[in-house]
Design an enzyme around this catalytic site. Structure first.
Site, PDB file in Angstrom:
ATOM      1  N   ASP A 245       0.517  -0.701  -0.401  1.00 39.60           N
ATOM      2  CA  ASP A 245      -0.001   0.382  -0.007  1.00 39.60           C
ATOM      3  C   ASP A 245       0.801   1.464  -0.268  1.00 39.60           C
ATOM      4  OD1 ASP A 245      -1.857  -1.455   0.246  1.00 39.60           O
ATOM      5  OD2 ASP A 245      -2.496  -1.036   2.375  1.00 39.60           O
ATOM      6  N   LYS A 267      -3.582   3.762  -2.403  1.00 36.11           N
ATOM      7  CA  LYS A 267      -4.199   5.297  -3.244  1.00 36.11           C
ATOM      8  C   LYS A 267      -3.098   6.462  -2.978  1.00 36.11           C
ATOM      9  CE  LYS A 267      -8.247   3.036  -1.694  1.00 36.11           C
ATOM     10  NZ  LYS A 267      -7.606   1.951  -1.215  1.00 36.11           N
ATOM     11  N   MET A 380      -8.963   7.149  10.114  1.00 36.52           N
ATOM     12  CA  MET A 380      -9.645   7.874   8.985  1.00 36.52           C
ATOM     13  C   MET A 380     -10.442   9.106   9.403  1.00 36.52           C
ATOM     14  SD  MET A 380     -10.085   4.628   6.979  1.00 36.52           S
ATOM     15  CE  MET A 380     -10.614   3.369   8.292  1.00 36.52           C
TER      16      MET A 380
HETATM   17  N1  SAH Z   1      -3.853  -1.240   9.244  1.00 38.35           N
HETATM   18  C1  SAH Z   1      -4.076   0.521   9.786  1.00 38.35           C
HETATM   19  C2  SAH Z   1      -4.527   1.008   9.556  1.00 38.35           C
HETATM   20  C3  SAH Z   1      -4.589   2.006   8.333  1.00 38.35           C
HETATM   21  S1  SAH Z   1      -6.525   3.373   7.740  1.00 38.35           S
HETATM   22  C4  SAH Z   1      -2.799   0.284  11.141  1.00 38.35           C
HETATM   23  O1  SAH Z   1      -3.194  -0.578  11.934  1.00 38.35           O
HETATM   24  O2  SAH Z   1      -2.467   1.628  12.327  1.00 38.35           O
HETATM   25  C5  SAH Z   1      -5.656   3.865   7.422  1.00 38.35           C
HETATM   26  C6  SAH Z   1      -5.817   5.320   8.437  1.00 38.35           C
HETATM   27  O3  SAH Z   1      -4.963   4.702   9.613  1.00 38.35           O
HETATM   28  C7  SAH Z   1      -5.717   6.442   8.703  1.00 38.35           C
HETATM   29  O4  SAH Z   1      -6.673   7.654   8.194  1.00 38.35           O
HETATM   30  C8  SAH Z   1      -5.486   7.156   9.658  1.00 38.35           C
HETATM   31  O5  SAH Z   1      -5.658   7.472  10.570  1.00 38.35           O
HETATM   32  C9  SAH Z   1      -4.649   5.636  10.776  1.00 38.35           C
HETATM   33  N2  SAH Z   1      -2.706   5.517  10.483  1.00 38.35           N
HETATM   34  C10 SAH Z   1      -1.816   5.111   9.344  1.00 38.35           C
HETATM   35  N3  SAH Z   1      -0.809   4.908   9.458  1.00 38.35           N
HETATM   36  C11 SAH Z   1      -0.605   6.137  10.380  1.00 38.35           C
HETATM   37  C12 SAH Z   1       0.217   6.938  11.273  1.00 38.35           C
HETATM   38  N4  SAH Z   1       1.660   6.509  10.745  1.00 38.35           N
HETATM   39  N5  SAH Z   1       0.062   7.827  12.158  1.00 38.35           N
HETATM   40  C13 SAH Z   1      -0.909   7.989  12.639  1.00 38.35           C
HETATM   41  N6  SAH Z   1      -1.766   7.479  11.983  1.00 38.35           N
HETATM   42  C14 SAH Z   1      -2.033   6.289  11.026  1.00 38.35           C
END
Ligand code: SAH
Length: 463
Positions: A245, A267, A380
């Site tokens: 991703d 995306k 998100m």
């Molecule tokens: N599988 C991922 C989540 C994916 S959904 C996990 O476990 O973290 C995508 C959302 O994850 C983003 O919109 C944000 O809310 C969060 N996210 C992912 N990486 C992040 C980061 N480094 N810092 C803060 N939020 C993050």
């Protein structure tokens, strides 16, 4: 990328000479490096001062002559007088790569710190900038490598023809991977007992036949490469294909084998991005083709990672899969701010939820959870942070509940905000670019949010 001014290569010296001009300590230290190879090492100097007696080198105790460079693969000049000058001129004229000890601007090449497990060599170089650091790194690598590595490599080399006759491509690679990491094979080598175990292993691999494909759903963590698990790192190196991703750190994708195929399905604005159905179809197709696929996702694959749909597709197609956990964004955010998301007498639970497209009923439910002290981590939710806060208040959450936002959690360039639910609802805040976690709950007040931007506690509006 593209910032190295030198290119590390393994340069052939067998059957050639390594010429060292100079007779002092500097010449001696270059001689110690040069004798690690099968080249013949020649020391040339009218003043032989250092003690070369225990080194297998030829000593010519006389001034340098141009003819000394015949058959020379490399020249080291460790003489700062006229002899050295003559050698430099001759080397440049004959186009023999030249190293002038301690004069980087006159060098064609530098000597790295070397880890010698012949035929395996590891060179640690810093382009002349930090030899001390290179030596430190070498010491660490030395400590991590089996002293029998060289013998294992020779064993692998000696089996090449035999293996090529019965296994090819990725099947041969898998055999070698197992061969060079097998404790039994190593033990056999140490005891000098021949290669019975190695041959047995080869027979097993031949018998196994074409191995079926497998998909590893791997969590890559929040963006710092050292928050990747050791298992993730190992599987990345085994994978034939890495499907990743956009949120996955480049360093994690880089960790795969050099010849692994890499497919970006995430995306990204302005690029074609795969639909979930296309991603499902892709990993199924790769699995059916017998590939070992690393499906690399940001954070943890099971948290807002659409892993459920991919697992359904794999199950339906009968393709094996394994899940490797990763550090999810909310936990990276908790670590960044030393926020105990559960805390005795304050927060008895921790809820991961998404603010994206949340229904009123869900918001009512969360509002009541936050009111009982539970910590909410909203994923998100950045673009709807203000409205979500207003809606939580409208559903009964107190405007004074502490909130905190971590943008780019787990990364060096993280940005923190803190305030109250009421402040978040009132403030028309432009949050920094990048993914964000929004925490809501009493436990936030117990974290260390130093350096956070305070969200103004102005009047909040109820949506
Ligand atoms: N599988 C991922 C989540 C994916 S959904 C996990 O476990 O973290 C995508 C959302 O994850 C983003 O919109 C944000 O809310 C969060 N996210 C992912 N990486 C992040 C980061 N480094 N810092 C803060 N939020 C993050």
């Amino acid at each position: 990328m593209g910032e190295l001014t030198t290119f590390p290569v393994s340069y052939k010296v067998e059957g050639k000479r390594i010429v060292i001009v100079g007779g002092g300590e500097e010449a001696l230290s270059k001689a110690r490096l040069a004798i690690k190879t099968t080249a013949s090492v020649v020391i040339i100097s009218a003043n032989i001062e250092a003690d070369f007696s225990d080194l297998p080198v030829a000593i010519l105790a006389r001034p340098f002559e141009d003819a000394d460079l015949v058959d020379a693969a490399l020249v080291f000049v460790a003489d700062h007088g006229p002899d050295g000058e003559a050698a430099k001129r001759a080397a440049r004229a004959a186009r023999v790569p030249l190293n002038v000890v301690d004069v980087p601007e006159e060098c064609d090449f530098y000597t790295p710190a070397i880890i010698d497990r012949a035929p395996v060599s590891i060179a640690v170089a810093s382009e002349g900038d930090a030899p001390v650091l290179s030596r430190l790194i070498r010491a660490r690598i030395e400590a991590a490598l089996s002293p029998n590595l060289g013998a294992l490599a020779r064993l692998a080399g000696s089996m090449r023809e035999k293996v090529a006759a019965v296994l090819e491509g990725s099947r041969a690679r898998r055999f070698y991977e197992e061969l060079v990491t097998s404790p039994e094979v190593e033990a056999e080598l140490i005891r000098g007992q021949g290669t019975e175990r190695a041959d047995e292993l080869l027979a097993q691999h031949v018998e196994k036949g074409e191995s079926p494909g497998v998909v590893w759903l791997i969590g890559a963590g929040p963006g710092a490469e050292d928050l990747l698990t050791l298992r993730a790192q190992r599987l990345l190196q085994e994978a034939d294909v890495i499907v990743h991703d956009h949120l996955v750190p480049a360093a994690a994708v880089e960790m795969g084998r050099r010849d692994a195929e890499r497919i970006l399905v995430g995306k990204q604005k302005g690029h074609h991005s795969f639909t979930q159905a296309e991603i499902n179809a892709l990993i199924v197709r790769l699995g059916k083709a017998g590939k070992r696929v690393a499906r690399l996702k940001g954070g943890d694959p099971m948290v807002f990672g659409r892993a459920g749909e991919e697992i359904d597709a794999l199950n339906e197609a009968g393709i094996a899969y394994h899940v490797v956990p990763g550090v999810t964004a909310a936990l990276a955010a908790a670590a960044d701010t030393a926020t105990p998301v559960t805390l005795r007498r304050v927060s008895t639970g921790f809820v991961l939820a998404t603010a994206h497209g949340a229904e009123s009923e869900e918001l009512r439910h969360w509002a009541s959870l936050a009111s009982t002290g539970l910590t909410l981590a909203l994923y998100m939710g950045k673009s709807v942070a203000g409205p979500t806060a207003s809606r939580l208040i409208a559903e009964g959450a107190s405007a004074s509940i502490p909130i905190g936002v971590v943008v780019r959690a787990g990364r060096k360039d993280r940005v923190l905000y803190r305030g109250t639910l009421g402040g978040l609802a009132a403030d028309e805040l432009e949050l920094e670019d990048g993914p964000a976690i929004i925490f809501v709950g009493e436990a936030i007040a117990h974290g260390d949010w130093r350096g956070a931007i305070e969200i103004a506690r102005s009047e909040f509006k109820v949506a």
